[in-house]
Scaffold this motif. Sequence first.
Motif, PDB file in Angstrom:
ATOM      1  N   LYS A  48     -88.177 -18.222  55.975  1.00 21.91           N
ATOM      2  CA  LYS A  48     -89.289 -18.898  55.306  1.00 21.91           C
ATOM      3  C   LYS A  48     -88.905 -19.204  53.862  1.00 21.91           C
ATOM      4  CE  LYS A  48     -92.838 -16.690  58.046  1.00 21.91           C
ATOM      5  NZ  LYS A  48     -94.046 -15.911  58.049  1.00 21.91           N
ATOM      6  N   PRO A  49     -89.518 -20.247  53.286  1.00 24.07           N
ATOM      7  CA  PRO A  49     -89.232 -20.546  51.880  1.00 24.07           C
ATOM      8  C   PRO A  49     -89.639 -19.386  50.978  1.00 24.07           C
ATOM      9  CG  PRO A  49     -90.525 -22.295  52.894  1.00 24.07           C
ATOM     10  CD  PRO A  49     -90.473 -21.159  53.871  1.00 24.07           C
ATOM     11  N   MET A  50     -88.856 -19.165  49.940  1.00 22.56           N
ATOM     12  CA  MET A  50     -89.160 -18.165  48.912  1.00 22.56           C
ATOM     13  C   MET A  50     -88.887 -18.862  47.587  1.00 22.56           C
ATOM     14  SD  MET A  50     -89.958 -14.896  48.072  1.00 22.56           S
ATOM     15  CE  MET A  50     -89.755 -13.977  49.576  1.00 22.56           C
ATOM     16  N   ARG A  51     -89.945 -19.034  46.805  1.00 20.16           N
ATOM     17  CA  ARG A  51     -89.837 -19.785  45.549  1.00 20.16           C
ATOM     18  C   ARG A  51     -90.317 -18.911  44.402  1.00 20.16           C
ATOM     19  NH1 ARG A  51     -92.013 -23.514  49.391  1.00 20.16           N
ATOM     20  NH2 ARG A  51     -90.452 -25.096  49.857  1.00 20.16           N
ATOM     21  N   CYS A  52     -89.436 -18.701  43.423  1.00 17.29           N
ATOM     22  CA  CYS A  52     -89.777 -17.768  42.353  1.00 17.29           C
ATOM     23  C   CYS A  52     -89.189 -18.220  41.020  1.00 17.29           C
ATOM     24  CB  CYS A  52     -89.239 -16.384  42.707  1.00 17.29           C
ATOM     25  SG  CYS A  52     -89.814 -15.085  41.622  1.00 17.29           S
ATOM     26  N   HIS A  53     -90.004 -18.149  39.982  1.00 18.26           N
ATOM     27  CA  HIS A  53     -89.526 -18.328  38.611  1.00 18.26           C
ATOM     28  C   HIS A  53     -89.058 -16.956  38.138  1.00 18.26           C
ATOM     29  CE1 HIS A  53     -91.034 -22.375  38.558  1.00 18.26           C
ATOM     30  NE2 HIS A  53     -92.203 -21.942  38.997  1.00 18.26           N
ATOM     31  N   LEU A  54     -87.832 -16.887  37.654  1.00 19.81           N
ATOM     32  CA  LEU A  54     -87.192 -15.623  37.314  1.00 19.81           C
ATOM     33  C   LEU A  54     -87.062 -15.463  35.804  1.00 19.81           C
ATOM     34  CD1 LEU A  54     -84.287 -16.057  39.876  1.00 19.81           C
ATOM     35  CD2 LEU A  54     -86.387 -14.757  40.242  1.00 19.81           C
ATOM     36  N   PHE A  55     -87.556 -14.352  35.295  1.00 19.72           N
ATOM     37  CA  PHE A  55     -87.443 -14.014  33.883  1.00 19.72           C
ATOM     38  C   PHE A  55     -86.546 -12.785  33.784  1.00 19.72           C
ATOM     39  CE2 PHE A  55     -91.436 -16.190  34.494  1.00 19.72           C
ATOM     40  CZ  PHE A  55     -91.525 -17.048  33.409  1.00 19.72           C
ATOM     41  N   ALA A  56     -85.340 -12.964  33.239  1.00 16.99           N
ATOM     42  CA  ALA A  56     -84.364 -11.868  33.193  1.00 16.99           C
ATOM     43  C   ALA A  56     -84.219 -11.341  31.773  1.00 16.99           C
ATOM     44  CB  ALA A  56     -83.013 -12.327  33.724  1.00 16.99           C
ATOM     45  N   TYR A  57     -84.159 -10.014  31.671  1.00 23.67           N
ATOM     46  CA  TYR A  57     -84.064  -9.298  30.397  1.00 23.67           C
ATOM     47  C   TYR A  57     -82.949  -8.261  30.492  1.00 23.67           C
ATOM     48  CZ  TYR A  57     -88.712 -11.253  29.658  1.00 23.67           C
ATOM     49  OH  TYR A  57     -89.779 -12.114  29.519  1.00 23.67           O
ATOM     50  N   GLU A  58     -82.584  -7.706  29.337  1.00 23.16           N
ATOM     51  CA  GLU A  58     -81.623  -6.604  29.292  1.00 23.16           C
ATOM     52  C   GLU A  58     -82.136  -5.542  28.331  1.00 23.16           C
ATOM     53  OE1 GLU A  58     -77.377  -5.916  27.222  1.00 23.16           O
ATOM     54  OE2 GLU A  58     -77.341  -7.444  28.798  1.00 23.16           O
ATOM     55  N   VAL A  59     -81.879  -4.286  28.702  1.00 18.97           N
ATOM     56  CA  VAL A  59     -82.201  -3.155  27.835  1.00 18.97           C
ATOM     57  C   VAL A  59     -81.008  -2.205  27.870  1.00 18.97           C
ATOM     58  CG1 VAL A  59     -83.338  -1.703  29.588  1.00 18.97           C
ATOM     59  CG2 VAL A  59     -84.049  -1.541  27.202  1.00 18.97           C
ATOM     60  N   ARG A  60     -80.805  -1.466  26.811  1.00 20.62           N
ATOM     61  CA  ARG A  60     -79.742  -0.454  26.753  1.00 20.62           C
ATOM     62  C   ARG A  60     -80.372   0.921  26.916  1.00 20.62           C
ATOM     63  NH1 ARG A  60     -74.612  -2.189  24.225  1.00 20.62           N
ATOM     64  NH2 ARG A  60     -74.568  -4.394  24.734  1.00 20.62           N
ATOM     65  N   SER A  61     -79.823   1.693  27.852  1.00 21.03           N
ATOM     66  CA  SER A  61     -80.323   3.050  28.080  1.00 21.03           C
ATOM     67  C   SER A  61     -79.296   3.829  28.893  1.00 21.03           C
ATOM     68  CB  SER A  61     -81.650   3.011  28.848  1.00 21.03           C
ATOM     69  OG  SER A  61     -82.084   4.322  29.145  1.00 21.03           O
ATOM     70  N   ASP A  62     -79.167   5.108  28.585  1.00 19.24           N
ATOM     71  CA  ASP A  62     -78.353   6.017  29.396  1.00 19.24           C
ATOM     72  C   ASP A  62     -79.240   6.950  30.219  1.00 19.24           C
ATOM     73  OD1 ASP A  62     -75.905   5.001  28.608  1.00 19.24           O
ATOM     74  OD2 ASP A  62     -75.626   6.452  26.995  1.00 19.24           O
ATOM     75  N   GLY A  63     -80.521   6.650  30.278  1.00 20.61           N
ATOM     76  CA  GLY A  63     -81.432   7.493  31.033  1.00 20.61           C
ATOM     77  C   GLY A  63     -82.038   8.552  30.153  1.00 20.61           C
ATOM     78  N   PRO A  64     -82.595   9.579  30.743  1.00 25.42           N
ATOM     79  CA  PRO A  64     -82.602   9.889  32.177  1.00 25.42           C
ATOM     80  C   PRO A  64     -83.498   8.915  32.942  1.00 25.42           C
ATOM     81  CG  PRO A  64     -84.037  11.412  31.021  1.00 25.42           C
ATOM     82  CD  PRO A  64     -83.395  10.541  29.973  1.00 25.42           C
ATOM     83  N   PHE A  65     -83.209   8.788  34.234  1.00 23.41           N
ATOM     84  CA  PHE A  65     -83.956   7.908  35.108  1.00 23.41           C
ATOM     85  C   PHE A  65     -84.797   8.724  36.074  1.00 23.41           C
ATOM     86  CE2 PHE A  65     -80.032   5.664  33.964  1.00 23.41           C
ATOM     87  CZ  PHE A  65     -80.582   4.574  33.315  1.00 23.41           C
ATOM     88  N   ARG A  66     -85.942   8.191  36.393  1.00 22.36           N
ATOM     89  CA  ARG A  66     -86.832   8.768  37.403  1.00 22.36           C
ATOM     90  C   ARG A  66     -87.173   7.631  38.355  1.00 22.36           C
ATOM     91  NH1 ARG A  66     -91.689   7.893  37.367  1.00 22.36           N
ATOM     92  NH2 ARG A  66     -91.909   7.643  35.115  1.00 22.36           N
ATOM     93  N   HIS A  67     -86.545   7.630  39.524  1.00 19.53           N
ATOM     94  CA  HIS A  67     -86.709   6.534  40.480  1.00 19.53           C
ATOM     95  C   HIS A  67     -88.046   6.617  41.203  1.00 19.53           C
ATOM     96  CE1 HIS A  67     -82.072   6.651  40.722  1.00 19.53           C
ATOM     97  NE2 HIS A  67     -82.467   5.906  39.727  1.00 19.53           N
ATOM     98  N   GLN A  68     -88.677   5.467  41.364  1.00 18.28           N
ATOM     99  CA  GLN A  68     -89.878   5.378  42.186  1.00 18.28           C
ATOM    100  C   GLN A  68     -89.423   5.408  43.644  1.00 18.28           C
ATOM    101  OE1 GLN A  68     -92.024   1.678  41.834  1.00 18.28           O
ATOM    102  NE2 GLN A  68     -93.959   2.699  42.285  1.00 18.28           N
ATOM    103  N   PRO A  69     -89.819   6.434  44.413  1.00 17.74           N
ATOM    104  CA  PRO A  69     -89.280   6.602  45.769  1.00 17.74           C
ATOM    105  C   PRO A  69     -89.583   5.443  46.716  1.00 17.74           C
ATOM    106  CG  PRO A  69     -90.764   8.423  45.189  1.00 17.74           C
ATOM    107  CD  PRO A  69     -90.720   7.500  44.028  1.00 17.74           C
ATOM    108  N   GLU A  70     -90.658   4.697  46.478  1.00 15.34           N
ATOM    109  CA  GLU A  70     -90.996   3.563  47.341  1.00 15.34           C
ATOM    110  C   GLU A  70     -90.134   2.339  47.034  1.00 15.34           C
ATOM    111  OE1 GLU A  70     -94.201   6.328  46.658  1.00 15.34           O
ATOM    112  OE2 GLU A  70     -93.297   4.950  45.211  1.00 15.34           O
ATOM    113  N   GLU A  71     -89.452   2.351  45.896  1.00 15.33           N
ATOM    114  CA  GLU A  71     -88.699   1.177  45.456  1.00 15.33           C
ATOM    115  C   GLU A  71     -87.184   1.364  45.498  1.00 15.33           C
ATOM    116  OE1 GLU A  71     -89.998  -1.747  44.087  1.00 15.33           O
ATOM    117  OE2 GLU A  71     -92.113  -1.205  44.062  1.00 15.33           O
ATOM    118  N   VAL A  72     -86.710   2.525  45.030  1.00 16.37           N
ATOM    119  CA  VAL A  72     -85.274   2.749  44.827  1.00 16.37           C
ATOM    120  C   VAL A  72     -84.779   3.845  45.767  1.00 16.37           C
ATOM    121  CG1 VAL A  72     -83.504   3.405  43.144  1.00 16.37           C
ATOM    122  CG2 VAL A  72     -85.487   2.047  42.412  1.00 16.37           C
TER     123      VAL A  72
END
Length: 172
Positions: A113-137
């Motif tokens: 199926k078609p998938m049409r999206c306007h994409l806004f890309a950013y960058e951030v600097r970080s070494d964490g710590p990270f806490r992953h959302q279990p439903e996403e990552v």
Amino acid sequence: MSEMIAVYDAAGKEIGAEERAIVYAEGLWHASAGVLVRSLDGTRVYVHRRTDTKAVFAGMHDCLAGGVLDPGEDPAEAAIRELGEELGIAIGPTDPHPTHLITTSWDGEWAGKPMRCHLFAYEVRSDGPFRHQPEEVADAWWWTDAELRAHLSDPNWPFVPDTRTLIPHLLR
């Protein structure tokens, strides 16, 4: 009723809102904000594998933490929200905000199926710590730009297709 997300026209102007399921089923234009997390020293990018339960691009790899925009939501605010939700990176009022890299549009296809999206890309600097959302990552790790490019050179490597179009603007 499922979650409401912002609907856009082809030119990138928000024109309303619709249920996420309808946006995907009908291939309506919508928008997403994604953030490349680069290590503090700038030598590595944070790559992750999406969970197998995601509605779109399930189980695929990505180097952007991100998601669709809510009705009326500013892309930069969505980027900060998604960093917090997916990776547990909190951006406070005195913290450096993600740097805008590029805005572009992707008129592609997903699950026939078609998938049409306007994409806004950013960058951030970080070494964490990270806490992953279990439903996403499902899993995540650091790679150099060269390591990610090597994997991306295989067109069959399962990588999110809209992010793949952004790679020339994300990696060094």
